[in-house]
Design an enzyme around this catalytic site. Structure first.
Site, short mmCIF file in Angstrom:
data_model
loop_
_atom_site.label_atom_id
_atom_site.label_comp_id
_atom_site.label_asym_id
_atom_site.label_seq_id
_atom_site.Cartn_x
_atom_site.Cartn_y
_atom_site.Cartn_z
N HIS A 1 1.04 -1.18 0.23
CA HIS A 1 -0.03 -0.03 -0.10
C HIS A 1 0.85 1.25 -0.06
O HIS A 1 1.78 1.27 0.52
CB HIS A 1 -0.87 0.05 1.10
CG HIS A 1 -1.85 1.01 1.27
ND1 HIS A 1 -1.59 2.23 1.69
CD2 HIS A 1 -3.13 1.03 0.82
CE1 HIS A 1 -2.68 3.28 1.73
NE2 HIS A 1 -3.55 2.42 1.15
N GLU B 1 0.90 3.93 1.38
CA GLU B 1 1.17 4.62 2.82
C GLU B 1 2.12 3.68 3.64
O GLU B 1 3.38 4.16 4.09
CB GLU B 1 -0.15 4.48 3.87
CG GLU B 1 0.24 4.90 5.12
CD GLU B 1 -0.95 5.24 5.98
OE1 GLU B 1 -1.98 5.24 5.53
OE2 GLU B 1 -1.00 5.00 7.32
N SER C 1 -9.00 1.36 -2.16
CA SER C 1 -8.87 2.45 -0.85
C SER C 1 -9.05 1.24 0.22
O SER C 1 -9.78 0.29 0.41
CB SER C 1 -10.29 2.80 -0.92
OG SER C 1 -10.73 3.27 0.24
N SER C 2 -7.88 1.23 1.27
CA SER C 2 -7.84 0.53 2.26
C SER C 2 -8.99 0.69 3.18
O SER C 2 -9.53 -0.30 3.78
CB SER C 2 -6.65 0.86 2.55
OG SER C 2 -6.34 0.15 4.09
N SER D 1 -12.42 8.08 0.89
CA SER D 1 -12.18 8.73 -0.14
C SER D 1 -13.15 8.93 -1.28
O SER D 1 -12.97 9.33 -2.42
CB SER D 1 -10.91 7.94 -0.92
OG SER D 1 -11.33 6.65 -0.93
#
Ligand code: SF4
Length: 317
Positions: free
Chosen positions: A124, A126, A223-224, A267
């Protein structure tokens, strides 16, 4: 047929900030403004920016020298900053401050020579950004099983941090496992899982108590935090569907269902949620209600955003 909306849901302060940075940069400087990576993980959020002249790139090498670049909300590794500086790019950092908090924790503990167990989903953006702060000190762990197996060089000097958008419950279990294995382990003073993730997961648990079926709206591919909302709803035992937008709704799924629950990721733009509600109305929903929940009044204004607001103000005068 009733529709119940989880509260809170939809855009968080970090996403709003990131989108405003790109939007204002385009207004102040005109196009093109380059954006490193997907600024937030939803194509419905980034397409309008691309139409206005934002150019999304996956590598700094695709940006011309001296151009303006916005760095994604998920943060980037120091090597990306280095590359951008080497090309004399004008950097507008849209990293969410809650992600920056994790970067700072990793930097501090790496300086003190700790092994940092980073509870995160490998790959990911991040994770890539945070790990990049101290690649020699960070070990990524994504499950209880991995926490049971992880090897560290000095069990007396171990710290943990977490990705901001994980499942609150699953992360608790992983941390408990690490604490059992490494009793002196240290961690952040306040959870790294951000307020938006925590509140949205709690809201979906409440939604599940009153819903016959749940729709989670957002990007399954990227989207996590939205994926975690889906997992929470499924774990509550309610039939749950992941949809990207109103086109994902299927009338057949609503047969014999009286209460339809809806939530959306951090998001997912509000207009996409609104379109889902409108389509449910077309399918016969006549009672739309937002459940009781936390009122979010959090906003972020990074140095980049403050600079852009000032420049926009100057331009207006
Ligand atoms: S989900 Fe949390 S960490 Fe991610 S941008 Fe939103 S507030 Fe920041």
């Amino acid at each position: 047929m009733q529709v119940k909306l989880a509260k809170p849901q939809g855009p968080c302060a970090g996403v709003d900030q990131a989108i405003e940075v790109v939007d204002l940069a385009l207004k102040v400087y005109g196009s093109p403004v380059y954006v490193y990576g997907w600024i937030v993980h939803n194509r419905h959020a980034i397409e309008p920016l691309a139409q206005k002249g934002a150019v999304f790139v996956e590598e700094i090498k695709h940006i011309p020298r001296g151009a303006k670049v916005v760095l994604r909300a998920h943060g980037v590794a120091p090597t990306v900053w280095d590359e951008a500086r080497e090309k004399y790019l004008d950097i507008l950092d849209a990293t969410c401050p809650l992600v920056l908090k994790v970067h700072l924790e990793v930097k501090r503990w790496a300086r003190d020579d700790y092994t940092i167990i980073y509870i995160a989903h490998e790959g990911h953006p991040e994770e890539i950004g945070v790990t990049g702060e101290a690649p020699d000190h960070v070990v990524v762990v994504g499950s209880v099983e991995e926490a049971e197996r992880v090897v560290v060089s000095n069990p007396l000097k171990v710290a943990y941090v977490t990705q901001t958008t994980l499942s609150v419950d699953e992360t608790k279990e992983i941390i408990q496992t690490l604490k059992k294995r490494f009793p002196p382990i240290i961690g952040p003073q306040t959870s790294d899982i951000c307020y938006a993730t925590q509140y949205r997961q709690d809201a979906v648990k409440n939604l599940a108590k009153v819903s016959d079926i749940i729709y989670i709206v957002g990007s399954q591919e990227r989207s996590s935090n939205t994926n975690r909302l889906f997992e929470v709803a499924v774990s509550c035992g309610v039939p749950t569907y992941f949809i990207e937008d109103a086109n994902g709704l299927n009338k057949d799924q609503l047969k014999d269902k009286n209460v339809i629950g809806v939530s959306s990721g951090a998001s997912t733009p509000e207009r996409i949620l609104q379109a889902v509600v409108d389509k449910l109305r077309e399918f016969g929903a006549d009672d739309i209600e937002e459940l009781q929940g936390i009122d979010e009044d959090i906003t972020f204004a990074s140095p980049a955003l403050k600079r852009l607001r000032k420049e926009a103000e100057r331009k207006r005068k």
